[in-house]
Write a protein that holds these residues in place. Structure first.
Motif, PDB file in Angstrom:
ATOM      1  N   LYS A  82     -22.999 -42.788 -47.462  1.00  0.00           N
ATOM      2  CA  LYS A  82     -24.783 -43.221 -46.933  1.00  0.00           C
ATOM      3  C   LYS A  82     -25.359 -42.041 -46.518  1.00  0.00           C
ATOM      4  CE  LYS A  82     -22.615 -44.514 -42.509  1.00  0.00           C
ATOM      5  NZ  LYS A  82     -22.819 -45.121 -41.241  1.00  0.00           N
ATOM      6  N   ASP A  84     -27.422 -42.144 -44.299  1.00  0.00           N
ATOM      7  CA  ASP A  84     -28.134 -42.434 -43.029  1.00  0.00           C
ATOM      8  C   ASP A  84     -27.276 -41.064 -42.206  1.00  0.00           C
ATOM      9  OD1 ASP A  84     -29.592 -44.131 -43.596  1.00  0.00           O
ATOM     10  OD2 ASP A  84     -27.770 -45.462 -42.813  1.00  0.00           O
ATOM     11  N   LEU A  85     -27.414 -41.324 -40.512  1.00  0.00           N
ATOM     12  CA  LEU A  85     -26.683 -40.259 -39.837  1.00  0.00           C
ATOM     13  C   LEU A  85     -25.436 -40.981 -39.576  1.00  0.00           C
ATOM     14  CD1 LEU A  85     -27.121 -37.839 -37.989  1.00  0.00           C
ATOM     15  CD2 LEU A  85     -28.279 -38.622 -36.735  1.00  0.00           C
ATOM     16  N   ASP A  86     -24.659 -40.161 -39.799  1.00  0.00           N
ATOM     17  CA  ASP A  86     -23.127 -40.016 -39.182  1.00  0.00           C
ATOM     18  C   ASP A  86     -22.629 -39.348 -38.462  1.00  0.00           C
ATOM     19  OD1 ASP A  86     -20.638 -41.349 -38.853  1.00  0.00           O
ATOM     20  OD2 ASP A  86     -20.060 -41.070 -40.823  1.00  0.00           O
ATOM     21  N   THR A  99     -24.552 -36.685 -43.002  1.00  0.00           N
ATOM     22  CA  THR A  99     -24.109 -37.730 -43.656  1.00  0.00           C
ATOM     23  C   THR A  99     -23.104 -37.513 -45.050  1.00  0.00           C
ATOM     24  OG1 THR A  99     -25.773 -36.206 -45.021  1.00  0.00           O
ATOM     25  CG2 THR A  99     -27.299 -37.939 -43.148  1.00  0.00           C
ATOM     26  N   SER A 101     -23.528 -38.436 -48.602  1.00  0.00           N
ATOM     27  CA  SER A 101     -24.575 -39.281 -49.802  1.00  0.00           C
ATOM     28  C   SER A 101     -23.688 -38.584 -50.567  1.00  0.00           C
ATOM     29  CB  SER A 101     -25.430 -38.569 -49.271  1.00  0.00           C
ATOM     30  OG  SER A 101     -25.948 -37.418 -49.511  1.00  0.00           O
TER      31      SER A 101
END
Length: 256
Positions: A82, A84-86, A99, A101
């Motif tokens: 993903k 999005d910020l993890d 991220t 990705s």
């Protein structure tokens, strides 16, 4: 299967601990090089390098242990991608990776070199295989000659530096600790000083006797004003003086 999974988990935990220790040592070494370069000396740098080398050796022993499963037989697959910020991923990677990705996965989970690096390696390997034995020996000899020449220059410079350091350390001494101590003791305590009495006539006073020139005639003249010279009798007590010493108890006015 459960036994193999337990061994795999134990080995992975040991590998993670060793990698974390290695990461800490490398970070400390980089911090010293970047922030303590003015006070960093060569023995301290070698100690840090030796620590990193020992940690790499320990990690290699764990990987080559018989009880450790061959990790090359396992494949790492991403479970979730993903953009999005993890926050959990950022915490595990100390903020280096935020991220997970599609653009990052091929670089971090790559099992082979990058295509450009792999092409360069294949080109160099092909070029090295085409060189005959005599040419390779000549190139090796030329490289050894260059390395030996550089080694001679470095050794000569090191000897010159050591000579300069020893000459500065053993320079000519311009002071004496013993003389300094003697001067301090003489000034503060009067140690080593001698009292000398000047001869008569050197004190600045009148002469002790009449002085006549070589051409003087007549009897010697006394001091001005007709005062007789009695310098030789100054230290004698007149014998005509008598003393009468009585006990204190006989003359005390309040004696009862």
């Amino acid at each position: 299967m459960q036994r193999e999974e337990k061994q795999q988990d134990a080995v992975l935990e040991a590998i993670i601990n060793k990698v974390n220790d290695l990461k800490t040592s490398i970070g400390a070494m980089i911090f010293k090089v970047e922030n303590e370069y003015e006070t960093l000396n060569w023995p301290s740098f070698l100690d840090n390098f030796a620590l990193i080398s020992s940690q790499l050796t320990s990690l290699t022993k764990i990987l080559s242990n018989e009880k450790a499963p061959p990790l090359r037989n396992f494949t790492v697959l991403p479970l979730l991608l993903k953009p999005d910020l993890d926050e959990n991923l950022a915490r595990l990677t100390d903020g280096r990776l935020n991220t997970f990705s599609h653009d990052i996965v091929p670089d971090y989970l790559r099992t082979k070199p990058e295509p450009d690096a792999e092409l360069k390696m294949m080109t160099l390997e092909h070029k090295a295989s085409c060189v005959n034995y005599d040419t390779a020996q000549k190139q090796v000899a030329a490289m050894n000659k260059v390395v030996g020449h550089v080694w001679d220059i470095v050794s000569k410079a090191r000897d010159e530096w050591d000579g300069d350091a020893s000459s500065r350390a053993g320079g000519a001494q311009t002071s004496s600790i013993a003389d300094t101590n003697c001067l301090v003791a003489a000034i503060s305590l009067g140690k080593g000083l001698k009292h000398t009495v000047p001869p008569p006539g050197m004190m600045g006073g009148p002469p002790t006797g009449p002085q006549r020139g070589p051409g003087a005639l007549g009897p010697p003249q006394g001091p001005p004003g007709g005062i007789p010279n009695q310098m030789g009798q100054m230290g004698k007590t007149p014998s005509a003086i008598k003393t009468n010493i009585k006990a204190a108890g006989q003359i005390h006015p309040y004696n009862r």
